[in-house]
Motif scaffolding. Sequence first.
Motif, PDB file in Angstrom:
ATOM      1  N   ALA A   1       0.812  -1.218   0.000  1.00  0.00           N
ATOM      2  CA  ALA A   1       0.000   0.000   0.000  1.00  0.00           C
ATOM      3  C   ALA A   1       0.843   1.265   0.000  1.00  0.00           C
ATOM      4  O   ALA A   1       0.290   2.361  -0.060  1.00  0.00           O
ATOM      5  CB  ALA A   1      -0.917  -0.001   1.215  1.00  0.00           C
ATOM      6  N   THR A   2       2.164   1.126   0.044  1.00  0.00           N
ATOM      7  CA  THR A   2       3.041   2.284   0.278  1.00  0.00           C
ATOM      8  C   THR A   2       2.651   3.551  -0.507  1.00  0.00           C
ATOM      9  O   THR A   2       2.383   4.581   0.104  1.00  0.00           O
ATOM     10  CB  THR A   2       4.511   1.912   0.024  1.00  0.00           C
ATOM     11  OG1 THR A   2       4.828   0.782   0.825  1.00  0.00           O
ATOM     12  CG2 THR A   2       5.447   3.057   0.367  1.00  0.00           C
ATOM     13  N   PRO A   3       2.566   3.507  -1.855  1.00  0.00           N
ATOM     14  CA  PRO A   3       2.236   4.759  -2.557  1.00  0.00           C
ATOM     15  C   PRO A   3       0.813   5.245  -2.261  1.00  0.00           C
ATOM     16  O   PRO A   3       0.606   6.457  -2.096  1.00  0.00           O
ATOM     17  CB  PRO A   3       2.378   4.406  -4.038  1.00  0.00           C
ATOM     18  CG  PRO A   3       2.749   2.983  -4.120  1.00  0.00           C
ATOM     19  CD  PRO A   3       2.750   2.384  -2.771  1.00  0.00           C
ATOM     20  N   GLY A   4      -0.138   4.329  -2.170  1.00  0.00           N
ATOM     21  CA  GLY A   4      -1.534   4.709  -1.926  1.00  0.00           C
ATOM     22  C   GLY A   4      -1.712   5.303  -0.546  1.00  0.00           C
ATOM     23  O   GLY A   4      -2.370   6.328  -0.360  1.00  0.00           O
ATOM     24  N   SER A   5      -1.089   4.652   0.440  1.00  0.00           N
ATOM     25  CA  SER A   5      -1.139   5.130   1.811  1.00  0.00           C
ATOM     26  C   SER A   5      -0.546   6.530   1.914  1.00  0.00           C
ATOM     27  O   SER A   5      -1.128   7.446   2.506  1.00  0.00           O
ATOM     28  CB  SER A   5      -0.376   4.152   2.705  1.00  0.00           C
ATOM     29  OG  SER A   5       0.068   4.770   3.876  1.00  0.00           O
ATOM     30  N   GLY A   6       0.629   6.704   1.276  1.00  0.00           N
ATOM     31  CA  GLY A   6       1.287   8.012   1.296  1.00  0.00           C
ATOM     32  C   GLY A   6       0.431   9.064   0.624  1.00  0.00           C
ATOM     33  O   GLY A   6       0.303  10.190   1.111  1.00  0.00           O
ATOM     34  N   HIS A   7      -0.187   8.694  -0.483  1.00  0.00           N
ATOM     35  CA  HIS A   7      -0.976   9.652  -1.261  1.00  0.00           C
ATOM     36  C   HIS A   7      -2.218  10.119  -0.492  1.00  0.00           C
ATOM     37  O   HIS A   7      -2.465  11.320  -0.378  1.00  0.00           O
ATOM     38  CB  HIS A   7      -1.373   9.023  -2.597  1.00  0.00           C
ATOM     39  CG  HIS A   7      -2.064   9.969  -3.516  1.00  0.00           C
ATOM     40  ND1 HIS A   7      -3.434  10.050  -3.586  1.00  0.00           N
ATOM     41  CD2 HIS A   7      -1.583  10.903  -4.367  1.00  0.00           C
ATOM     42  CE1 HIS A   7      -3.762  10.981  -4.469  1.00  0.00           C
ATOM     43  NE2 HIS A   7      -2.658  11.516  -4.952  1.00  0.00           N
ATOM     44  N   VAL A   8      -2.983   9.180   0.053  1.00  0.00           N
ATOM     45  CA  VAL A   8      -4.205   9.606   0.758  1.00  0.00           C
ATOM     46  C   VAL A   8      -3.865  10.310   2.071  1.00  0.00           C
ATOM     47  O   VAL A   8      -4.570  11.226   2.495  1.00  0.00           O
ATOM     48  CB  VAL A   8      -5.207   8.450   1.020  1.00  0.00           C
ATOM     49  CG1 VAL A   8      -5.689   7.845  -0.285  1.00  0.00           C
ATOM     50  CG2 VAL A   8      -4.640   7.393   1.934  1.00  0.00           C
ATOM     51  N   PHE A   9      -2.764   9.910   2.698  1.00  0.00           N
ATOM     52  CA  PHE A   9      -2.371  10.556   3.951  1.00  0.00           C
ATOM     53  C   PHE A   9      -1.876  11.984   3.679  1.00  0.00           C
ATOM     54  O   PHE A   9      -2.191  12.909   4.427  1.00  0.00           O
ATOM     55  CB  PHE A   9      -1.300   9.721   4.658  1.00  0.00           C
ATOM     56  CG  PHE A   9      -1.132  10.046   6.121  1.00  0.00           C
ATOM     57  CD1 PHE A   9      -2.234  10.119   6.962  1.00  0.00           C
ATOM     58  CD2 PHE A   9       0.122  10.264   6.665  1.00  0.00           C
ATOM     59  CE1 PHE A   9      -2.088  10.419   8.314  1.00  0.00           C
ATOM     60  CE2 PHE A   9       0.280  10.560   8.020  1.00  0.00           C
ATOM     61  CZ  PHE A   9      -0.825  10.632   8.836  1.00  0.00           C
ATOM     62  N   ALA A  10      -1.148  12.129   2.557  1.00  0.00           N
ATOM     63  CA  ALA A  10      -0.678  13.468   2.175  1.00  0.00           C
ATOM     64  C   ALA A  10      -1.872  14.380   1.869  1.00  0.00           C
ATOM     65  O   ALA A  10      -1.913  15.533   2.307  1.00  0.00           O
ATOM     66  CB  ALA A  10       0.250  13.373   0.970  1.00  0.00           C
ATOM     67  N   ALA A  11      -2.847  13.846   1.136  1.00  0.00           N
ATOM     68  CA  ALA A  11      -4.039  14.634   0.812  1.00  0.00           C
ATOM     69  C   ALA A  11      -4.739  15.077   2.094  1.00  0.00           C
ATOM     70  O   ALA A  11      -5.188  16.227   2.218  1.00  0.00           O
ATOM     71  CB  ALA A  11      -4.985  13.811  -0.054  1.00  0.00           C
ATOM     72  N   SER A  12      -4.822  14.162   3.066  1.00  0.00           N
ATOM     73  CA  SER A  12      -5.493  14.476   4.334  1.00  0.00           C
ATOM     74  C   SER A  12      -4.724  15.535   5.116  1.00  0.00           C
ATOM     75  O   SER A  12      -5.313  16.459   5.687  1.00  0.00           O
ATOM     76  CB  SER A  12      -5.635  13.214   5.191  1.00  0.00           C
ATOM     77  OG  SER A  12      -6.185  12.161   4.439  1.00  0.00           O
TER      78      SER A  12
END
Lengths: 94, 417
Positions: B372-383
């Motif tokens: 999940a590394t890129p997806g996790s980073g992406h949604v967490f960054a957006a948040s």
Amino acid sequence: MFYIYCPYCGEHREEEEFHNQGQAHIERPADPDSCSDEEWGNYMFFRKNPRGLHHEIWVHAAGCRKFFNVTRHTVTYEIKEVYKMGEQPKVVAE
Amino acid sequence: MQHYSGFGLLKHSFSHHENWQRVWRNPTPKKKYDVIIVGGGGHGLATAYYLAKQFGVTNVAVIEKGFLGGGNTARNTTIVRSNYLWDESAHLYEHAMKLWEGLSQDLNYNVMFSQRGCLNLGHTLQDMRDIERRVNANRLNGIDGEVLDAKQVNEIVPILDCSGNARYPVMGASWQPRAGVARHDAVAWGFARGADMHGVDLIQQTEVVDFIIEDGTVTGVKTDRYGDIMADKVGCVVAGHSGYMAAKAGFELPLESHPLQALVSEPIKPILDTVVMSNHVHGYASQSDKGDLVIGAGIDSYVGYGQRGSYPTIEHTIQAIVEMFPIFSRVRMNRQWGGIVDTCPDACPIISKTPVKNLFFNCGWGTGGFKATPGSGHVFAASLAKGEMHEMAEPFSMFRFHNGALIDEHGAAGVAH
């Protein structure tokens, strides 16, 4: 690899004979219907996760099949004491 | 920062590769940042990268107590797949999968993402029913998947024992062709380089010892090397140490930290060109580009922070592997190690606001965080950028353990649960 003393069999046995059953001394709420969502969630899902002493239940699954408590250090994995169900631990975190 | 290319490789070969730039800076932290990320593993670095690149927040620091990507990012078995059962997790992992597919180009760094496919074997009728249900759910969510019978499985992996003679005969499998593996270290390094390139300060060998909280709002962190560093928002991405950090901020998380083990064999010639996982007999294997077999075990049942596990767990996994692949029975194992995984009661992560304002946690990935590394980073960054949870992160709130909206992924989470 743990070498666990079963207080009912009175013998040390290898880890393979046992199963860990998680945190010990969890009390079911006396009146579940009157619990708030938070109290019930805490009871169901929140477990102690210490870096240090942990009181936990083990079952002698391939032996006498009885449950008992263990106090264990979660970093060194040293077993500090073994005590029967209903008893309180003598080794506790400061 | 220099761009990597084939031409650059050629150019540097004339100077015997002695003039490559350092991949990232080693800065002294400023007094204040817009966002501080605690933890420089894959997820933390990915968060910093997307914050700076996509969401325009460049005044960011990543504070890591050891070295970048030195925790579970360096210890996992590198499998990437998105065949999860429930909509919430399927969307999240598929989001990650789509980012994986363009990641090497995006980062200008070869993460060696290889979509070699993943088989999840079924050994009982119930396994097969669960597989069928999961594959159907995946297809409804636009995720590729097929249900295969034993004969089709054997065509993909000829060395797998699909005869009726096995102790637990293979009845079939789910097959996700887009799944695969990636080079775990390169993922951390690629995100770190990308983040640094966009102005993020990567502060290594600095431990965050406490949060600075005023009136229920986080305003910074206390570090052991640079004293207090202030921030508007703090994102905590510290995997196995999340419970410990949450306690510093004054709340609890429903996480348990368990040892999870893996092992690799001596390098052998190419023999396994896909990922094979079996929940039922409890083992999974793939072959790395170096040629070693990468084998993963389940978690040990007890709470532990020791970064080592029990011998019976490894023995159990090896029994399963040898049963599935009799040809591996004489392969010698090279190394075995353990990591600490933070498992949630419902086998899903926590990407969430916390009772402390402006403090966000991303944790609880348990045994399957790498994919999940890129997806996790992406949604967490957006948040973090908006101060409000991204719609894909919303269902993974830490408050779900009180309102009951759990996402039970024990089936699809795989071997280790």
